[in-house]
Scaffold this motif. Structure first.
Motif, PDB file in Angstrom:
ATOM      1  N   ASP A  62      41.786  64.317  89.663  1.00  0.00           N
ATOM      2  CA  ASP A  62      42.344  64.153  90.996  1.00  0.00           C
ATOM      3  C   ASP A  62      42.831  62.714  91.118  1.00  0.00           C
ATOM      4  O   ASP A  62      42.586  61.873  90.242  1.00  0.00           O
ATOM      5  CB  ASP A  62      41.295  64.470  92.061  1.00  0.00           C
ATOM      6  CG  ASP A  62      41.051  65.968  92.197  1.00  0.00           C
ATOM      7  OD1 ASP A  62      41.802  66.749  91.576  1.00  0.00           O
ATOM      8  OD2 ASP A  62      40.106  66.350  92.921  1.00  0.00           O
ATOM      9  N   SER A  68      27.027  69.114  88.598  1.00  0.00           N
ATOM     10  CA  SER A  68      28.364  69.693  88.433  1.00  0.00           C
ATOM     11  C   SER A  68      28.551  70.246  87.033  1.00  0.00           C
ATOM     12  O   SER A  68      29.174  71.300  86.838  1.00  0.00           O
ATOM     13  CB  SER A  68      29.440  68.644  88.727  1.00  0.00           C
ATOM     14  OG  SER A  68      29.450  68.285  90.082  1.00  0.00           O
ATOM     15  N   SER A 114      34.010  67.523  91.007  1.00  0.00           N
ATOM     16  CA  SER A 114      33.373  67.696  92.311  1.00  0.00           C
ATOM     17  C   SER A 114      34.172  68.624  93.216  1.00  0.00           C
ATOM     18  O   SER A 114      33.609  69.414  93.981  1.00  0.00           O
ATOM     19  CB  SER A 114      33.200  66.336  93.002  1.00  0.00           C
ATOM     20  OG  SER A 114      32.320  65.510  92.263  1.00  0.00           O
ATOM     21  N   ALA A 115      35.477  68.558  93.087  1.00  0.00           N
ATOM     22  CA  ALA A 115      36.336  69.312  93.996  1.00  0.00           C
ATOM     23  C   ALA A 115      36.577  70.753  93.556  1.00  0.00           C
ATOM     24  O   ALA A 115      36.740  71.644  94.405  1.00  0.00           O
ATOM     25  CB  ALA A 115      37.683  68.598  94.144  1.00  0.00           C
ATOM     26  N   ARG A 116      36.562  71.025  92.252  1.00  0.00           N
ATOM     27  CA  ARG A 116      36.999  72.355  91.803  1.00  0.00           C
ATOM     28  C   ARG A 116      36.364  72.782  90.478  1.00  0.00           C
ATOM     29  O   ARG A 116      37.044  73.331  89.614  1.00  0.00           O
ATOM     30  CB  ARG A 116      38.525  72.392  91.688  1.00  0.00           C
ATOM     31  CG  ARG A 116      39.151  71.186  90.979  1.00  0.00           C
ATOM     32  CD  ARG A 116      40.655  71.087  91.231  1.00  0.00           C
ATOM     33  NE  ARG A 116      41.190  69.810  90.779  1.00  0.00           N
ATOM     34  CZ  ARG A 116      41.822  69.643  89.621  1.00  0.00           C
ATOM     35  NH1 ARG A 116      42.014  70.661  88.809  1.00  0.00           N
ATOM     36  NH2 ARG A 116      42.291  68.460  89.289  1.00  0.00           N
ATOM     37  N   GLU A 159      35.849  63.313  89.879  1.00  0.00           N
ATOM     38  CA  GLU A 159      36.295  63.777  91.194  1.00  0.00           C
ATOM     39  C   GLU A 159      36.903  65.170  91.114  1.00  0.00           C
ATOM     40  O   GLU A 159      36.712  65.994  92.024  1.00  0.00           O
ATOM     41  CB  GLU A 159      37.292  62.778  91.790  1.00  0.00           C
ATOM     42  CG  GLU A 159      36.695  61.415  92.091  1.00  0.00           C
ATOM     43  CD  GLU A 159      35.496  61.498  93.014  1.00  0.00           C
ATOM     44  OE1 GLU A 159      35.535  62.316  93.968  1.00  0.00           O
ATOM     45  OE2 GLU A 159      34.511  60.758  92.810  1.00  0.00           O
TER      46      GLU A 159
END
Length: 506
Positions: free
Chosen positions: A424, A313, A278-280, A275
């Motif tokens: 996260d 990713s 995916s976010a950063r 996660e």
């Protein structure tokens, strides 16, 4: 004005030469000759430390605290000269050495404060029970006492904070143990000017001149003679696995074995959880590249390995890291030998099957550029060589198939100084499964940060299971480091007049 080294050993308060010398290797300017010590020089220095122990080991905590603070003051009084010769010898930036000087003086003062409080002594008292049945209990008092002369090896990558008056020396002196430092040949002039500061503090505090000694040299035989001297009680070392293991074996094979507290390096893996990726992923790749190349990657906590899930990713992360690393120019390494070893390590990995070269590195002399490779979790698990530290700005991306393979990679790790989780909140389940594994592998575990900054404080642990260090119960940074140079002594029915100052009155 530039500092001009005289190139001698400091033994029992006197500057002494040797029959042979070695030349320093500065990044520019003239080199200087430094005394190349031998077993006779080691014996003189250790005998001086042993003589000093009978008084220095019995000094009060207040006296030793004043001594440590005086060393810090004397280092600060030589600040500009220390920076100038440190830059010239190591190639490290001026700002880096100024910061390292602050860390060095800060940890000297930290240990002064620590011993004044006295909690490190671990006082214990079981009063006598003369009427206890069926047997009376004697009066028992326990306290930690200094062990004797300590050998300290200067580190190549920290000419101040891990060398002459660095953490090993500060913690040993705080404990009441005289020190014999083997100066690192990469920065003999820097070691010498710091020794001058220590000598000035010895004189100011009216202490035995043998409580601190510096022996210079660039031979393996010198280090071997120091750790094998029968009066040395323990050794503090920061350096390579090969050199550290050789010295560790010598300590273990002595007629009277002694503890060898070696900090030997680590690949310091970072686990990028899904996660967070995916976010950063872009920010994570850029920040990792910056951490990987800081100081030309010449930190024992350099985060050389990233473990992430395969997929788009991972592809994006790899390309972003490649671009960030390729933008950095060549950096000067500490010695030509270290630079040559770095290039040889990069070439070795490049020739391995199952490894993809993402960014190559090519520089001559003491210059180095980043190198990045990519492999799978399966290849990583099958090839133990990939997990060996390459000292410099070298990175490996390990792509795993799923969480089970990520856990397998974690379980296969050897001892580390640090392990890091980038996560996260929604990664918590996987993080919970990783944590029991990482606790067994590392001395320090981080979340959402980078390990290259090592805070000097009470709670820091800079150590870990072998091969990160040779003693997993110790740390070379933080106030807990003093425990390495103490041992518990129990006093039974002892009159107060015969007890050490730290025990009488309990």
């Amino acid at each position: 004005m530039a500092y001009r080294p005289h190139g001698k050993h400091l033994i029992r308060g006197a500057w002494i030469g040797s029959a042979t010398t070695f030349a320093s290797q500065p990044i520019d300017g003239l080199s200087h000759e430094t005394a190349n010590g031998d077993a006779k020089d080691v014996d003189r220095a250790v005998q001086a430390a042993e003589d000093a122990f009978w008084t220095f080991g019995s000094t009060s905590r207040a006296e030793r605290a004043a001594f440590l603070r005086s060393i810090a003051e004397e280092i600060e009084a030589r600040a500009d000269e220390i920076t100038e010769i440190g830059v010239r010898e190591t190639g490290l930036p001026e700002a880096r050495l100024q910061g390292e000087r602050g860390r060095t003086t800060g940890q000297l003062r930290l240990f002064a404060d620590h011993i004044e409080v006295g909690e490190y002594l671990d006082h214990r008292h079981d009063p006598a029970l003369p009427n206890r049945q069926p047997l009376a209990r004697p009066d028992l008092k326990m306290v930690q006492r200094p062990i004797g002369p300590v050998a300290v090896f200067g580190a190549s990558n920290f000419p101040l904070a891990f060398s002459t008056a660095g953490g090993d020396t500060a913690s040993a002196l705080a404990a009441g143990c005289p020190v014999v430092v083997k100066g690192h040949p990469a920065h003999p002039g820097t070691g010498e000017i710091i020794a001058e500061a220590v000598l000035a503090a010895i004189t100011k505090c009216d202490l035995h001149p043998g409580c601190f000694n510096l022996v210079q040299g660039n031979t393996k035989e010198l280090g071997a003679a120091l750790v094998q001297h029968p009066l040395i009680a323990a050794v503090g070392f920061t350096g390579s696995l090969g050199a550290g293991r050789a010295l560790f074996d010598l300590c273990a094979s002595r007629p009277t074995p002694i503890p060898f507290f070696g900090e030997l390096g680590s690949v310091n893996p970072i686990f990028l959880l899904p996660e967070a990726m995916s976010a950063r992923s872009e920010a994570l790749a850029q920040d990792w590249a910056a951490s990987l190349t800081m100081g030309a990657g010449q930190f024992c906590t350099n985060p050389g390995v990233v473990v992430l899930m395969e997929g788009p990713s991972a592809d994006f992360f790899t390309e972003t890291a490649r671009l960030a690393l390729s933008e950095g120019g060549a950096q000067t390494m500490l010695t030509e030998g270290i630079a040559n070893s770095y290039r040889a390590g990069c070439e070795r990995v490049a020739n391995m099957s199952g490894v993809t070269e993402v960014l190559s590195s090519a520089c001559d002399g003491r210059r180095a550029k980043p190198y990045l490779s990519d492999t799978t979790g399966e290849e990583w698990l099958a090839n133990d060589t990939l997990a060996h530290e390459i000292f410099g700005p070298f990175g490996v991306i390990v792509r795993v198939k799923d969480r089970e393979e990520m856990l397998a990679v974690a379980r296969a790790l050897k001892g580390q100084l640090t392990c890091t989780l980038m996560m996260d909140e929604s990664d918590s389940d996987l993080a919970h499964h990783l944590m029991p594994v990482l606790e067994r592998k590392a001395g320090r575990i981080l979340t959402n940060g980078y390990p290259t900054g090592v805070e000097v404080c009470d709670s820091m642990v800079h150590g870990g299971p072998y091969p990160a260090s040779t003693n997993f119960g110790a740390t070379s940074v933080g106030t807990l480091a003093i425990r390495r140079f103490l041992r518990p002594v129990c006093y039974q029915n002892m009159p107060d007049a015969l007890l050490p100052n730290d025990v009488s009155g309990l």
